[in-house]
Design an enzyme around this catalytic site. Structure first.
Site, PDB file in Angstrom:
ATOM      1  N   CYS A 133       3.073  19.723 -17.621  1.00  0.00           N
ATOM      2  CA  CYS A 133       3.545  18.761 -18.629  1.00  0.00           C
ATOM      3  C   CYS A 133       4.290  19.462 -19.768  1.00  0.00           C
ATOM      4  O   CYS A 133       3.803  20.465 -20.300  1.00  0.00           O
ATOM      5  CB  CYS A 133       2.314  18.024 -19.170  1.00  0.00           C
ATOM      6  SG  CYS A 133       2.669  16.811 -20.443  1.00  0.00           S
TER       7      CYS A 133
ATOM      8  N   HIS B 202      -1.414   1.595  -4.311  1.00  0.00           N
ATOM      9  CA  HIS B 202      -1.723   3.031  -4.307  1.00  0.00           C
ATOM     10  C   HIS B 202      -0.751   3.855  -5.143  1.00  0.00           C
ATOM     11  O   HIS B 202      -0.625   5.057  -4.933  1.00  0.00           O
ATOM     12  CB  HIS B 202      -1.735   3.547  -2.863  1.00  0.00           C
ATOM     13  CG  HIS B 202      -2.849   2.967  -2.037  1.00  0.00           C
ATOM     14  ND1 HIS B 202      -2.745   2.724  -0.695  1.00  0.00           N
ATOM     15  CD2 HIS B 202      -4.103   2.581  -2.386  1.00  0.00           C
ATOM     16  CE1 HIS B 202      -3.887   2.210  -0.241  1.00  0.00           C
ATOM     17  NE2 HIS B 202      -4.718   2.103  -1.255  1.00  0.00           N
TER      18      HIS B 202
ATOM     19  N   CYS C 100       1.825  18.857 -23.135  1.00  0.00           N
ATOM     20  CA  CYS C 100       0.531  19.501 -23.365  1.00  0.00           C
ATOM     21  C   CYS C 100       0.249  20.645 -22.401  1.00  0.00           C
ATOM     22  O   CYS C 100      -0.798  21.272 -22.485  1.00  0.00           O
ATOM     23  CB  CYS C 100      -0.590  18.450 -23.272  1.00  0.00           C
ATOM     24  SG  CYS C 100      -0.943  17.948 -21.580  1.00  0.00           S
TER      25      CYS C 100
ATOM     26  N   GLN D 127       0.849  -1.200   0.000  1.00  0.00           N
ATOM     27  CA  GLN D 127       0.000   0.000   0.000  1.00  0.00           C
ATOM     28  C   GLN D 127       0.877   1.239   0.000  1.00  0.00           C
ATOM     29  O   GLN D 127       0.381   2.352  -0.090  1.00  0.00           O
ATOM     30  CB  GLN D 127      -0.860   0.015   1.267  1.00  0.00           C
ATOM     31  CG  GLN D 127      -1.821  -1.142   1.367  1.00  0.00           C
ATOM     32  CD  GLN D 127      -2.433  -1.203   2.761  1.00  0.00           C
ATOM     33  OE1 GLN D 127      -3.386  -0.507   3.065  1.00  0.00           O
ATOM     34  NE2 GLN D 127      -1.880  -2.023   3.612  1.00  0.00           N
ATOM     35  N   ASN D 128       2.181   1.032   0.139  1.00  0.00           N
ATOM     36  CA  ASN D 128       3.082   2.180   0.250  1.00  0.00           C
ATOM     37  C   ASN D 128       3.393   2.772  -1.112  1.00  0.00           C
ATOM     38  O   ASN D 128       3.320   2.105  -2.134  1.00  0.00           O
ATOM     39  CB  ASN D 128       4.377   1.768   0.962  1.00  0.00           C
ATOM     40  CG  ASN D 128       4.119   1.414   2.406  1.00  0.00           C
ATOM     41  OD1 ASN D 128       3.055   1.734   2.921  1.00  0.00           O
ATOM     42  ND2 ASN D 128       5.072   0.754   3.034  1.00  0.00           N
TER      43      ASN D 128
HETATM   44  P1  NAD Z   1      -1.445   3.145   8.772  1.00  0.00           P
HETATM   45  O1  NAD Z   1      -0.799   4.474   8.846  1.00  0.00           O
HETATM   46  O2  NAD Z   1      -2.927   3.085   8.805  1.00  0.00           O
HETATM   47  O3  NAD Z   1      -0.916   2.144   9.893  1.00  0.00           O
HETATM   48  C1  NAD Z   1       0.424   1.883  10.113  1.00  0.00           C
HETATM   49  C2  NAD Z   1       0.554   0.569  10.878  1.00  0.00           C
HETATM   50  O4  NAD Z   1       1.930   0.308  11.093  1.00  0.00           O
HETATM   51  C3  NAD Z   1      -0.110   0.546  12.261  1.00  0.00           C
HETATM   52  O5  NAD Z   1      -0.847  -0.657  12.395  1.00  0.00           O
HETATM   53  C4  NAD Z   1       1.075   0.566  13.247  1.00  0.00           C
HETATM   54  O6  NAD Z   1       0.807  -0.134  14.453  1.00  0.00           O
HETATM   55  C5  NAD Z   1       2.138  -0.127  12.431  1.00  0.00           C
HETATM   56  N1  NAD Z   1       3.531   0.203  12.773  1.00  0.00           N
HETATM   57  C6  NAD Z   1       4.047   1.379  13.184  1.00  0.00           C
HETATM   58  N2  NAD Z   1       5.378   1.293  13.322  1.00  0.00           N
HETATM   59  C7  NAD Z   1       5.723   0.031  12.979  1.00  0.00           C
HETATM   60  C8  NAD Z   1       6.955  -0.678  12.893  1.00  0.00           C
HETATM   61  N3  NAD Z   1       8.137  -0.089  13.184  1.00  0.00           N
HETATM   62  N4  NAD Z   1       6.923  -1.973  12.505  1.00  0.00           N
HETATM   63  C9  NAD Z   1       5.751  -2.589  12.204  1.00  0.00           C
HETATM   64  N5  NAD Z   1       4.544  -1.969  12.256  1.00  0.00           N
HETATM   65  C10 NAD Z   1       4.536  -0.676  12.634  1.00  0.00           C
HETATM   66  O7  NAD Z   1      -0.879   2.520   7.494  1.00  0.00           O
HETATM   67  P2  NAD Z   1      -1.586   1.714   6.404  1.00  0.00           P
HETATM   68  O8  NAD Z   1      -2.541   0.755   7.022  1.00  0.00           O
HETATM   69  O9  NAD Z   1      -0.539   1.230   5.526  1.00  0.00           O
HETATM   70  O10 NAD Z   1      -2.530   2.767   5.631  1.00  0.00           O
HETATM   71  C11 NAD Z   1      -2.217   4.078   5.354  1.00  0.00           C
HETATM   72  C12 NAD Z   1      -2.173   4.376   3.860  1.00  0.00           C
HETATM   73  O11 NAD Z   1      -1.345   5.493   3.773  1.00  0.00           O
HETATM   74  C13 NAD Z   1      -1.500   3.334   3.046  1.00  0.00           C
HETATM   75  O12 NAD Z   1      -2.433   2.760   2.248  1.00  0.00           O
HETATM   76  C14 NAD Z   1      -0.451   4.062   2.216  1.00  0.00           C
HETATM   77  O13 NAD Z   1      -0.930   4.302   0.901  1.00  0.00           O
HETATM   78  C15 NAD Z   1      -0.323   5.391   2.802  1.00  0.00           C
HETATM   79  N6  NAD Z   1       0.971   5.702   3.409  1.00  0.00           N
HETATM   80  C16 NAD Z   1       2.131   5.304   2.806  1.00  0.00           C
HETATM   81  C17 NAD Z   1       3.341   5.608   3.375  1.00  0.00           C
HETATM   82  C18 NAD Z   1       4.594   5.136   2.706  1.00  0.00           C
HETATM   83  O14 NAD Z   1       4.602   5.001   1.475  1.00  0.00           O
HETATM   84  N7  NAD Z   1       5.639   4.846   3.463  1.00  0.00           N
HETATM   85  C19 NAD Z   1       3.383   6.335   4.577  1.00  0.00           C
HETATM   86  C20 NAD Z   1       2.179   6.749   5.146  1.00  0.00           C
HETATM   87  C21 NAD Z   1       0.976   6.419   4.557  1.00  0.00           C
END
Ligand code: NAD
Length: 252
Positions: free
Chosen positions: A148, A119, A151, A101-102
């Site tokens: 861009c 995402h 365009c 999801q990152n």
């Molecule tokens: P979230 O922010 O909802 O939850 C983060 C989760 O990580 C929590 O359950 C927390 O307990 C856990 N956590 C915190 N520190 C940790 C560690 N050191 N080791 C293991 N677990 C740990 O994140 P989500 O559920 O992924 O949803 C948020 C959305 O936001 C994602 O879909 C993503 O698209 C986006 N996002 C991405 C990034 C990134 O790309 N790094 C950062 C922030 C948000």
């Protein structure tokens, strides 16, 4: 914990196909905060800058905040031991694919090849006019909003904003992974973000066993998790890697 790590290693060794499903928590040890919770990004910024309708009406305001969060700050992060361990697992034939999801590109920077981004990715920009994509670095973010070359249309980070759909390739890869995996390794996600949060449930109902790593119990822990490894992703994955292979996990 030592016992549980051993059990997880055994499940992973026996699995014919394993998928890792990762969220913001896996990148916390790389210095990128999650969106939610104490010290989460939304404690400091208003999430409306990532609403597609708001962005199109207020591109300069949105872009100024987006640049601060995702480019001045996230841009400096490097993969940690959890990203590196997953890349090594793939190399050793112990991991089929990653559904993430990152949007931070850290799995690819760690060397993982089969990465499906639910995402999108902040290291690319997309033109809202002609849909041309640009690699970050080929476009200056000094003048807002970036536009861009082809365009003149408005450029947007190529990640999914609130109100936008999920990329089809990631959806297809996720459903496929849910149906074919023996083990689903969930790392660092609350499981609150729809529709991505449904994927582990689909995997469970298709017969997959669920290993979960998180510092806190999540939406999944009591409902579908078979083995919960509580702790920081980098620390737990380093121990797990130690049971699976001898390769070192150095980030250079
Ligand atoms: P979230 O922010 O909802 O939850 C983060 C989760 O990580 C929590 O359950 C927390 O307990 C856990 N956590 C915190 N520190 C940790 C560690 N050191 N080791 C293991 N677990 C740990 O994140 P989500 O559920 O992924 O949803 C948020 C959305 O936001 C994602 O879909 C993503 O698209 C986006 N996002 C991405 C990034 C990134 O790309 N790094 C950062 C922030 C948000």
């Amino acid at each position: 914990m030592e016992d549980q790590i051993g059990k997880a290693a055994e499940m992973l060794r026996e699995s014919r196909y394993t998928t890792a499903f990762t969220g913001a928590g896996i990148s916390v040890e790389s210095g990128i905060p999650p969106f939610r919770g104490n010290d989460g990004i939304w404690e400091k910024y208003d999430p409306k800058v990532l609403e597609i309708a708001y962005f199109m009406e207020n591109p300069v305001k949105s872009w100024t905040i987006i640049k601060e969060i995702f480019y001045d700050f996230f841009g400096l992060a490097k993969p940690n031991k959890a990203h590196l361990a997953l890349a090594e697992m793939e190399k050793q034939g112990l991991l089929g694919r990653i559904i993430t999801q990152n949007i931070d590109n850290l799995h690819q920077e760690a060397g993982s090849k089969e990465v499906f981004e639910f995402h999108g990715n902040s290291k690319r920009l997309i033109c809202l006019g002609c849909r041309r994509r640009y690699i970050l670095g080929t476009i200056s973010l000094d003048h807002m909003p970036p536009t861009c070359f082809e365009c003149g249309g408005l450029l947007k980070p190529d990640f999914v904003f609130f109100g936008e759909g999920i990329p089809q390739t990631a959806l297809t890869a996720s459903y496929e992974a849910a149906s074919l995996s023996d083990v689903f390794l969930i790392i660092g996600t609350t499981g609150e973000v729809m529709p991505a949060n449904q994927i582990p449930f689909l995997a469970k109902s298709a017969g997959s066993r669920i290993i979960e790593i998180n510092t806190e119990p999540s939406h999944y822990t009591t409902q579908i998790t078979d083995l919960f490894l509580q702790g920081k992703a980098g620390e737990v994955m380093e121990k797990l890697a130690g049971k699976l292979f001898t390769a070192s996990l150095d980030n250079d």
